[in-house]
Design a protein around this motif. Structure first.
Motif, PDB file in Angstrom:
ATOM      1  N   ILE A 193      -0.515 -29.754  10.425  1.00 10.61           N
ATOM      2  CA  ILE A 193      -0.258 -30.589  11.601  1.00 10.61           C
ATOM      3  C   ILE A 193       0.151 -29.711  12.779  1.00 10.61           C
ATOM      4  O   ILE A 193      -0.295 -29.916  13.922  1.00 10.61           O
ATOM      5  CB  ILE A 193       0.852 -31.621  11.309  1.00 10.61           C
ATOM      6  N   ALA A 194       0.996 -28.722  12.527  1.00 15.97           N
ATOM      7  CA  ALA A 194       1.433 -27.823  13.592  1.00 15.97           C
ATOM      8  C   ALA A 194       0.247 -27.093  14.205  1.00 15.97           C
ATOM      9  O   ALA A 194       0.166 -26.911  15.429  1.00 15.97           O
ATOM     10  CB  ALA A 194       2.457 -26.830  13.048  1.00 15.97           C
ATOM     11  N   ILE A 195      -0.697 -26.669  13.375  1.00 16.37           N
ATOM     12  CA  ILE A 195      -1.886 -25.974  13.887  1.00 16.37           C
ATOM     13  C   ILE A 195      -2.744 -26.935  14.707  1.00 16.37           C
ATOM     14  O   ILE A 195      -3.284 -26.565  15.753  1.00 16.37           O
ATOM     15  CB  ILE A 195      -2.683 -25.367  12.723  1.00 16.37           C
ATOM     16  N   GLU A 196      -2.860 -28.176  14.250  1.00 12.52           N
ATOM     17  CA  GLU A 196      -3.589 -29.176  15.036  1.00 12.52           C
ATOM     18  C   GLU A 196      -2.986 -29.324  16.435  1.00 12.52           C
ATOM     19  O   GLU A 196      -3.712 -29.468  17.433  1.00 12.52           O
ATOM     20  CB  GLU A 196      -3.563 -30.535  14.332  1.00 12.52           C
ATOM     21  N   MET A 197      -1.675 -29.282  16.508  1.00  7.64           N
ATOM     22  CA  MET A 197      -1.019 -29.430  17.799  1.00  7.64           C
ATOM     23  C   MET A 197      -1.216 -28.192  18.679  1.00  7.64           C
ATOM     24  O   MET A 197      -1.268 -28.288  19.899  1.00  7.64           O
ATOM     25  CB  MET A 197       0.466 -29.731  17.616  1.00  7.64           C
ATOM     26  N   GLU A 198      -1.352 -27.024  18.058  1.00  8.94           N
ATOM     27  CA  GLU A 198      -1.715 -25.822  18.816  1.00  8.94           C
ATOM     28  C   GLU A 198      -3.094 -26.006  19.455  1.00  8.94           C
ATOM     29  O   GLU A 198      -3.317 -25.626  20.603  1.00  8.94           O
ATOM     30  CB  GLU A 198      -1.724 -24.595  17.900  1.00  8.94           C
ATOM     31  N   VAL A 199      -4.007 -26.593  18.710  1.00  5.82           N
ATOM     32  CA  VAL A 199      -5.350 -26.840  19.247  1.00  5.82           C
ATOM     33  C   VAL A 199      -5.281 -27.821  20.402  1.00  5.82           C
ATOM     34  O   VAL A 199      -5.910 -27.627  21.446  1.00  5.82           O
ATOM     35  CB  VAL A 199      -6.285 -27.368  18.133  1.00  5.82           C
TER      36      VAL A 199
ATOM     37  N   SER B 215       8.813 -31.450   3.109  1.00  5.51           N
ATOM     38  CA  SER B 215       9.554 -30.275   3.555  1.00  5.51           C
ATOM     39  C   SER B 215       8.822 -29.645   4.730  1.00  5.51           C
ATOM     40  O   SER B 215       7.592 -29.688   4.794  1.00  5.51           O
ATOM     41  CB  SER B 215       9.662 -29.263   2.411  1.00  5.51           C
ATOM     42  N   PRO B 216       9.538 -29.037   5.687  1.00  2.00           N
ATOM     43  CA  PRO B 216       8.866 -28.406   6.829  1.00  2.00           C
ATOM     44  C   PRO B 216       7.912 -27.279   6.440  1.00  2.00           C
ATOM     45  O   PRO B 216       7.046 -26.918   7.230  1.00  2.00           O
ATOM     46  CB  PRO B 216      10.028 -27.880   7.673  1.00  2.00           C
ATOM     47  N   ASP B 217       8.061 -26.694   5.216  1.00  2.35           N
ATOM     48  CA  ASP B 217       7.140 -25.626   4.814  1.00  2.35           C
ATOM     49  C   ASP B 217       5.970 -26.166   3.990  1.00  2.35           C
ATOM     50  O   ASP B 217       5.164 -25.397   3.475  1.00  2.35           O
ATOM     51  CB  ASP B 217       7.873 -24.535   4.031  1.00  2.35           C
ATOM     52  N   ASP B 218       5.857 -27.489   3.877  1.00  2.00           N
ATOM     53  CA  ASP B 218       4.730 -28.098   3.196  1.00  2.00           C
ATOM     54  C   ASP B 218       3.439 -27.724   3.941  1.00  2.00           C
ATOM     55  O   ASP B 218       3.402 -27.758   5.168  1.00  2.00           O
ATOM     56  CB  ASP B 218       4.927 -29.623   3.200  1.00  2.00           C
ATOM     57  N   PRO B 219       2.360 -27.372   3.220  1.00  2.00           N
ATOM     58  CA  PRO B 219       1.106 -27.015   3.899  1.00  2.00           C
ATOM     59  C   PRO B 219       0.599 -28.104   4.843  1.00  2.00           C
ATOM     60  O   PRO B 219       0.001 -27.812   5.879  1.00  2.00           O
ATOM     61  CB  PRO B 219       0.134 -26.780   2.738  1.00  2.00           C
ATOM     62  N   TYR B 220       0.849 -29.357   4.478  1.00  2.00           N
ATOM     63  CA  TYR B 220       0.415 -30.454   5.350  1.00  2.00           C
ATOM     64  C   TYR B 220       1.100 -30.369   6.712  1.00  2.00           C
ATOM     65  O   TYR B 220       0.464 -30.549   7.756  1.00  2.00           O
ATOM     66  CB  TYR B 220       0.728 -31.800   4.682  1.00  2.00           C
TER      67      TYR B 220
END
Length: 392
Positions: free
Chosen positions: A338-344, A329-334
Motif C-alpha cells: 500500500i505504501a508503494i502504491e501511494m508513492e506511485v 502489523s506495519p511490517d506486513d507485506p500488504y
C-alpha cells in the motif's frame, strides 16, 4: 556503512521508533536515499527488457508476430489507451483473454483481469450515456461466444462464475461497491439524482469513463444544484480529466456546503497534488485525516500527499493508522505494498519501482500477484509518459 539520508521507510522498526539489535541494518537499508532510492536495489532500466512495449509500433509488432505473451498484451492495452486507439485496444484485450484461456495454470483473477479489459474497451466506444446500452449488448454478445471456455475453467471460488453473472440480467442483487455490468444498466435507466450520482461513481471507479461520469453528475446537478455528492464526484471526474479549474470549482462548492465533507477534501487534496502543489495537498489531506483517522480513503490520501511532500512524520502516522484499520502489523507485506502504491500516486515512480523490486525479492508470500503486476505496469507506463514529456 555510511549514513543514508532516509526520506521514507516502511519497516516496522522505523515506524515504531525501535531500531535496536540486529534489525538496525535492515531498517537503514530500506530508507530512501539519493544513490539507490534506499531500498537496496537500483532503479530498474525500463528500456532494457527484451521485448519492450513502449510505442504503438511495438504494439503492432507484437500483434503481427503472433507470439505476444499475456503480460505483453496487457502492456499493449495501456499503450492503446494512451493513444486512444479504440479498435487496436479491443484487439489487444481480446488477445490477452485468449492467452489467459489457453493458460490453464493462470489464476481466475487474472482471467477476470483480461475479461474486464475487454468490457472496458468495448464500453469506451460509447460517445454518451445514451450509447452505453448498445455497447453493453455488444459486451454480452462478445462474452456469449466465449461462455463455454470461461465456464470450463478451474474456478474453485466461483470468481469467474460471479463475473459472468454480473454481465447478465440474472446478476446477484445490486451492490454499491462491486463491479457489475448489470448494475450499470440499472443505473443508466434511473433518471433520479441518486441513481445518476451512483452511475457517475461507477463509471469512474470501475469502467474508466471519467468523461461520462462528469456527464452523469452534471445531470444530477441539473435537478439538484446543491447536491454535495454530485459536486464531489464531478470534481473528482474533472481531476481525472486534467480539468483543474472545473474540478476546483466543484470541490470548493461542495466544501462551502459542508466544510468537513471528507470525500471532497480527499479529492481536492489529489487535485492539488496533480497540480504540483504538494504542500497544499498535504495540508488538505491532514484536515481530512483528522476528521476521519480510521478511513482507508483519508489514510491513503495522507500517505500519498506526505510522500509527495516528503514528510516522513505524516507518512508514518498515516501508514500506522492504515495498518491498525486493517488489523495488520506495519511490517506486513500488504501494508508495505500500500505504501508503494501511494508513492506511485505521489509521482515518485523511480522510488516506487525500486521499493517494489525489493519487496518482491524479500517477500516469499502474501503479495497480491494481480495487483503487483498492475502496479508494475502502471509505474512503467508513467515513467515512459514522463520521458515523452521531456524536451528533446
Amino acid at each position: 556503512a555510511g549514513h543514508r539520508p532516509a526520506v521514507l521507510s516502511f519497516s516496522v522498526q522505523t515506524l515504531s521508533g525501535s531500531n535496536a539489535g540486529s534489525n538496525q541494518q535492515r531498517v537503514s537499508g530500506r530508507g530512501l536515499s539519493s544513490d539507490n532510492c534506499g531500498y537496496g536495489a537500483t532503479v530498474p532500466d525500463i528500456s532494457s527488457r527484451s521485448r519492450p512495449v513502449d510505442t504503438v509500433d511495438d504494439v503492432l509488432r507484437i500483434i503481427e508476430s503472433g507470439f505476444g505473451s499475456f503480460d505483453e498484451f496487457l502492456d499493449c492495452i495501456e499503450i492503446c489507451k494512451d493513444a486512444d486507439l479504440l479498435d487496436l485496444r479491443l484487439e489487444c484485450a481480446d488477445r490477452a483473454l485468449i492467452k489467459a484461456l489457453a493458460r490453464t495454470s493462470l489464476r481466475p483473477v487474472r482471467v477476470i483481469e483480461a475479461a474486464t479489459h475487454v468490457v472496458n474497451a468495448i464500453l469506451r466506444r460509447a460517445g454518451s450515456i445514451e450509447e452505453l446500452p448498445e455497447r453493453v449488448s455488444e459486451v454480452r454478445g462478445w462474452f456469449s461466444r466465449h461462455d463455454h471456455d470461461l465456464r470450463n475453467r478451474p474456478d474453485p471460488q466461483n470468481q469467474i462464475r460471479d463475473f459472468l453473472s454480473d454481465l447478465h440480467d440474472d446478476a446477484r442483487p445490486p451492490s454499491r461497491d462491486r463491479w457489475s455490468l448489470h448494475d450499470l444498466v440499472l443505473l443508466i435507466n434511473d433518471p433520479e439524482p441518486d441513481g445518476l450520482v451512483r452511475l457517475s461513481s461507477r463509471l469512474r471507479k470501475h469502467f474508466d469513463r471519467s468523461d461520462l461520469a462528469v456527464e452523469a453528475a452534471t445531470r444530477a446537478l441539473n435537478i439538484e444544484p446543491d447536491r454535495i455528492d454530485a459536486l464531489t464526484t464531478r470534481g473528482a471526474g474533472f481531476t481525472d480529466l486534467g480539468e483543474w479549474q472545473s474540478a476546483k470549482s466543484d470541490l470548493d462548492a461542495a466544501l462551502r456546503i459542508d466544510a468537513e465533507h471528507t470525500p471532497a477534501l480527499v479529492s481536492l487534496s489529489r487535485m492539488h497534488q496533480e497540480c504540483n502543489d504538494t504542500q497544499g495537498a498535504l495540508d488538505i489531506a491532514v484536515t481530512a485525516f483528522d476528521l476521519k483517522p480510521g478511513s482507508k480513503f483519508t489514510t491513503r490520501r495522507l500517505m500519498a500527499a506526505a510522500a509527495g511532500a516528503q514528510d516522513l512524520q505524516r507518512f508514518r502516522e498515516a501508514l500506522e493508522a492504515h495498518a491498525v484499520a486493517h488489523n495488520r502489523s506495519p511490517d506486513d507485506p500488504y501494508i508495505a505494498f500500500i505504501a508503494i502504491e501511494m508513492e506511485v500516486e505521489a509521482g515518485q515512480y523511480e522510488r516506487a519501482a525500486a521499493a517494489l523490486k525489493e519487496l518482491e525479492m524479500t517477500t516469499k508470500a502474501g503479495l497480491p500477484t494481480t495487483k503487483v503486476n498492475k502496479l508494475r505496469r502502471k509505474i512503467r507506463t508513467e515513467m515512459h509518459r514522463r520521458q515523452e514529456r521531456l524536451p528533446v
